[in-house]
Design an enzyme around this catalytic site. Structure first.
Site, mmCIF file in Angstrom:
data_model
loop_
_atom_site.group_PDB
_atom_site.id
_atom_site.type_symbol
_atom_site.label_atom_id
_atom_site.label_comp_id
_atom_site.label_asym_id
_atom_site.label_seq_id
_atom_site.Cartn_x
_atom_site.Cartn_y
_atom_site.Cartn_z
ATOM 1 N N HIS A 1 -14.228 -8.102 -9.408
ATOM 2 C CA HIS A 1 -13.995 -9.706 -8.877
ATOM 3 C C HIS A 1 -13.183 -9.952 -8.568
ATOM 4 O O HIS A 1 -12.148 -9.120 -8.394
ATOM 5 C CB HIS A 1 -14.568 -10.895 -10.279
ATOM 6 C CG HIS A 1 -15.659 -10.281 -11.283
ATOM 7 N ND1 HIS A 1 -15.793 -10.058 -12.185
ATOM 8 C CD2 HIS A 1 -16.563 -11.356 -11.627
ATOM 9 C CE1 HIS A 1 -16.158 -10.223 -13.062
ATOM 10 N NE2 HIS A 1 -17.066 -10.906 -12.878
ATOM 11 N N GLU B 1 -5.685 -5.123 -10.519
ATOM 12 C CA GLU B 1 -5.090 -5.830 -9.347
ATOM 13 C C GLU B 1 -3.514 -5.023 -9.277
ATOM 14 O O GLU B 1 -2.742 -5.391 -8.369
ATOM 15 C CB GLU B 1 -5.083 -7.430 -8.498
ATOM 16 C CG GLU B 1 -5.776 -7.890 -8.497
ATOM 17 C CD GLU B 1 -7.645 -7.583 -9.309
ATOM 18 O OE1 GLU B 1 -8.448 -7.896 -9.326
ATOM 19 O OE2 GLU B 1 -7.470 -7.718 -10.899
ATOM 20 N N ASP C 1 3.815 8.514 2.299
ATOM 21 C CA ASP C 1 3.274 8.647 3.252
ATOM 22 C C ASP C 1 4.528 8.165 4.239
ATOM 23 O O ASP C 1 4.313 9.149 5.342
ATOM 24 C CB ASP C 1 2.723 7.328 3.581
ATOM 25 C CG ASP C 1 2.083 7.400 5.497
ATOM 26 O OD1 ASP C 1 1.691 8.763 5.130
ATOM 27 O OD2 ASP C 1 1.897 6.860 5.720
#
Length: 134
Positions: free
Chosen positions: A83, A120, A134
């Protein structure tokens, strides 16, 4: 084990009914909070560069904090059937254990909604770790 590629045209139409977004429409809106935690191990050389903010791309932890928060707000774009949520607050923080071989990442998210905000928080941790790497 046989592997085969399934295209939308050749897929058995019965597969479409195997997945569905959960209906939370009847659930009451409540305050919810979730916290996720993860860690990324680093070589001694990379750890020292992260700690002293001497990486070519800049401050990895500051960038990872922003990346984690931004991604928490976009979790529904990444995870099927998740959602979309109007997050009220998200925070990403870092700790360096005494062993000095890793960065521990903690993310928390808050919301007033009909469903939880765990995905989340976990997505924020994951993308923060990827940003450091990274």
């Amino acid at each position: 084990m046989e592997r085969r590629k399934v295209s939308p045209q050749s897929a058995d139409k019965s597969h479409a009914s195997q997945f569905r977004m959960m209906d939370v429409g009847e659930k009451p809106v409540t305050f919810r909070r979730a916290e996720g935690q993860g860690m990324i191990r680093l070589s001694p050389e990379v750890f020292e560069r992260v700690r002293t903010d001497s990486l070519p791309k800049g401050n990895a932890l500051a960038l990872a904090e922003v990346a984690g928060i931004m991604t928490a707000k976009k979790t529904a774009d990444l995870l099927p059937l998740c959602h979309p949520l109007p997050i009220k607050h998200c925070e990403v923080s870092f700790a360096i254990p005494a062993r000095r071989d890793r960065v521990v990442i903690t993310a928390s998210a808050k919301i007033a909604a009909q469903t939880g905000v765990e995905m989340e928080a976990l997505t924020a941790v994951t993308v923060a770790a990827l940003t450091i790497y990274d």
